[in-house]
Design a protein around this motif. Structure first.
Motif, PDB file in Angstrom:
ATOM      1  N   ASP A 188       0.811  -1.218   0.000  1.00 27.25           N
ATOM      2  CA  ASP A 188       0.000   0.000   0.000  1.00 27.25           C
ATOM      3  C   ASP A 188       0.845   1.268   0.000  1.00 27.25           C
ATOM      4  O   ASP A 188       0.376   2.337   0.385  1.00 27.25           O
ATOM      5  N   MET A 189       2.101   1.160  -0.435  1.00 30.42           N
ATOM      6  CA  MET A 189       2.990   2.320  -0.417  1.00 30.42           C
ATOM      7  C   MET A 189       3.529   2.642  -1.812  1.00 30.42           C
ATOM      8  O   MET A 189       4.693   3.028  -1.980  1.00 30.42           O
ATOM      9  N   ASP A 190       2.675   2.505  -2.814  1.00 27.17           N
ATOM     10  CA  ASP A 190       3.098   2.739  -4.197  1.00 27.17           C
ATOM     11  C   ASP A 190       3.676   4.132  -4.441  1.00 27.17           C
ATOM     12  O   ASP A 190       4.715   4.264  -5.101  1.00 27.17           O
ATOM     13  N   PRO A 191       3.034   5.217  -3.956  1.00 32.02           N
ATOM     14  CA  PRO A 191       3.592   6.551  -4.224  1.00 32.02           C
ATOM     15  C   PRO A 191       5.003   6.727  -3.661  1.00 32.02           C
ATOM     16  O   PRO A 191       5.881   7.282  -4.331  1.00 32.02           O
ATOM     17  N   SER A 192       5.227   6.258  -2.433  1.00 31.94           N
ATOM     18  CA  SER A 192       6.557   6.383  -1.834  1.00 31.94           C
ATOM     19  C   SER A 192       7.579   5.565  -2.608  1.00 31.94           C
ATOM     20  O   SER A 192       8.718   6.010  -2.845  1.00 31.94           O
ATOM     21  N   GLU A 193       7.172   4.385  -3.015  1.00 31.55           N
ATOM     22  CA  GLU A 193       8.073   3.506  -3.750  1.00 31.55           C
ATOM     23  C   GLU A 193       8.464   4.119  -5.091  1.00 31.55           C
ATOM     24  O   GLU A 193       9.645   4.116  -5.478  1.00 31.55           O
ATOM     25  N   THR A 194       7.496   4.672  -5.784  1.00 31.30           N
ATOM     26  CA  THR A 194       7.768   5.311  -7.071  1.00 31.30           C
ATOM     27  C   THR A 194       8.680   6.512  -6.897  1.00 31.30           C
ATOM     28  O   THR A 194       9.605   6.734  -7.688  1.00 31.30           O
ATOM     29  N   TRP A 195       8.445   7.302  -5.847  1.00 28.81           N
ATOM     30  CA  TRP A 195       9.283   8.475  -5.590  1.00 28.81           C
ATOM     31  C   TRP A 195      10.735   8.054  -5.385  1.00 28.81           C
ATOM     32  O   TRP A 195      11.658   8.644  -5.957  1.00 28.81           O
ATOM     33  N   LEU A 196      10.954   7.037  -4.561  1.00 28.13           N
ATOM     34  CA  LEU A 196      12.318   6.586  -4.290  1.00 28.13           C
ATOM     35  C   LEU A 196      13.006   6.116  -5.567  1.00 28.13           C
ATOM     36  O   LEU A 196      14.159   6.467  -5.836  1.00 28.13           O
ATOM     37  N   ALA A 197      12.301   5.327  -6.353  1.00 35.16           N
ATOM     38  CA  ALA A 197      12.900   4.731  -7.552  1.00 35.16           C
ATOM     39  C   ALA A 197      13.233   5.759  -8.617  1.00 35.16           C
ATOM     40  O   ALA A 197      14.059   5.489  -9.504  1.00 35.16           O
ATOM     41  N   THR A 198      12.617   6.921  -8.546  1.00 37.93           N
ATOM     42  CA  THR A 198      12.850   7.959  -9.563  1.00 37.93           C
ATOM     43  C   THR A 198      13.751   9.081  -9.076  1.00 37.93           C
ATOM     44  O   THR A 198      13.941  10.074  -9.782  1.00 37.93           O
ATOM     45  N   HIS A 199      14.311   8.950  -7.876  1.00 36.30           N
ATOM     46  CA  HIS A 199      15.178   9.997  -7.337  1.00 36.30           C
ATOM     47  C   HIS A 199      16.613   9.510  -7.143  1.00 36.30           C
ATOM     48  O   HIS A 199      17.298   9.890  -6.191  1.00 36.30           O
ATOM     49  N   CYS A 200      17.064   8.659  -8.049  1.00 38.51           N
ATOM     50  CA  CYS A 200      18.454   8.224  -8.065  1.00 38.51           C
ATOM     51  C   CYS A 200      18.894   8.116  -9.527  1.00 38.51           C
ATOM     52  O   CYS A 200      18.066   8.199 -10.432  1.00 38.51           O
ATOM     53  N   LYS A 201      20.176   7.954  -9.750  1.00 34.12           N
ATOM     54  CA  LYS A 201      20.669   7.812 -11.124  1.00 34.12           C
ATOM     55  C   LYS A 201      20.219   6.485 -11.732  1.00 34.12           C
ATOM     56  O   LYS A 201      19.683   6.426 -12.830  1.00 34.12           O
ATOM     57  N   SER A 202      20.448   5.400 -10.973  1.00 39.55           N
ATOM     58  CA  SER A 202      20.046   4.066 -11.417  1.00 39.55           C
ATOM     59  C   SER A 202      19.716   3.214 -10.202  1.00 39.55           C
ATOM     60  O   SER A 202      20.352   3.351  -9.154  1.00 39.55           O
ATOM     61  N   ILE A 203      18.749   2.330 -10.353  1.00 39.20           N
ATOM     62  CA  ILE A 203      18.429   1.371  -9.303  1.00 39.20           C
ATOM     63  C   ILE A 203      18.448  -0.027  -9.904  1.00 39.20           C
ATOM     64  O   ILE A 203      17.888  -0.271 -10.976  1.00 39.20           O
ATOM     65  N   PHE A 204      19.128  -0.936  -9.223  1.00 39.49           N
ATOM     66  CA  PHE A 204      19.211  -2.330  -9.621  1.00 39.49           C
ATOM     67  C   PHE A 204      18.522  -3.179  -8.557  1.00 39.49           C
ATOM     68  O   PHE A 204      18.630  -2.900  -7.368  1.00 39.49           O
ATOM     69  N   GLY A 205      17.838  -4.212  -8.992  1.00 39.34           N
ATOM     70  CA  GLY A 205      17.243  -5.168  -8.067  1.00 39.34           C
ATOM     71  C   GLY A 205      17.941  -6.507  -8.210  1.00 39.34           C
ATOM     72  O   GLY A 205      18.245  -6.944  -9.326  1.00 39.34           O
ATOM     73  N   MET A 206      18.212  -7.158  -7.100  1.00 38.96           N
ATOM     74  CA  MET A 206      18.876  -8.461  -7.135  1.00 38.96           C
ATOM     75  C   MET A 206      18.150  -9.448  -6.235  1.00 38.96           C
ATOM     76  O   MET A 206      17.726  -9.101  -5.130  1.00 38.96           O
TER      77      MET A 206
END
Length: 244
Positions: free
Chosen positions: A37-55
């Protein structure tokens, strides 16, 4: 939601470490960065860095991470000194050899880089009970007890080890791995795990109020620091490992 306060504290700490230049790895990423239930926060975090990788051990679609790699904390598929931020949400409790994993985190972080971890507190009555149940109960029976307070499917509940799940132990292992603890917080349990005996549980909650540990540690600077480049990642995490 039960996890809202914990996820908000975790997200806020991550946000403090994001810049337009941040190269971020979410280790043990699963299908998302935060709770459902935290989609807005998650989207904000993912768009405020140069690159994000998931492992993760198995690559599955992720809500906000497009660059996905298969790997483990014991053998991170990234070059030395190549990442600015590594996050681990409910991952540390599953590690058989946390010291080995933390050494890999330190290797992969740039000097000044940070690791942020959120994990259960073994000194909480419910977490300790689960640790005991893991050792003495058949797994099917343990999962029935877990499902009384956790709606996840069986395949999403992984074996737990709790090898470093006290604040003292976690801070010690991070420090000996070359990671200096910058912030360590115990987060309070919001409500009883089980609904059948809430009055009794409230007493246990009072005795062991913190059920989650939130820790941030930084990698120190050496006399000769590696230059800051973005090409280091290509040494190990090439385009062939990134899955859309």
């Amino acid at each position: 939601a039960t996890w809202a306060a914990k996820s908000e504290a975790y997200a806020s700490l991550i946000a403090e470490h994001l810049t337009p230049h941040t190269l971020w790895l979410d280790a043990g990423c699963g299908s998302r960065l935060l709770e459902n239930d935290m989609d807005p926060s998650e989207t904000w975090l993912a768009t405020h860095c140069k690159s994000i990788f998931g492992m993760d051990l198995a690559v599955t679609p992720n809500c906000n991470i497009r660059s996905l790699v298969r790997g483990s904390l014991y053998h991170l598929p990234f070059a030395d000194n190549s990442l600015d931020l590594i996050t681990c949400r409910m991952v540390v409790e599953h590690l058989d050899s946390p010291r080995e994993a933390f050494a890999e985190v330190a290797r992969s972080l740039r000097p000044g880089g940070a690791v942020i971890m959120i994990t259960p507190n073994l000194l909480n009555y419910g977490v300790f009970g689960n640790a005991v149940a893991t050792k003495v109960m058949p797994e099917k029976l343990r999962l029935r007890i877990v499902h009384a307070s956790d709606p996840r499917a069986d395949e999403d509940v992984f074996p737990v080890r709790y090898k470093t799940n006290t604040m003292h132990r976690l801070a010690y292992l991070l420090n000996v791995s070359g990671l200096q603890v910058h912030q360590a917080v115990g987060l309070h349990q919001q409500r009883p795990y089980w609904r059948k005996h809430p009055s009794f549980e409230k007493v246990l909650m009072w005795l062991t109020p913190n059920n989650v540990l939130l820790v941030c540690a930084h990698k120190g600077f050496s006399d000769v620091d590696c230059p800051r480049t973005t090409t280091d990642l290509s040494n190990k995490a090439g385009s062939g490992l990134h899955c859309a």
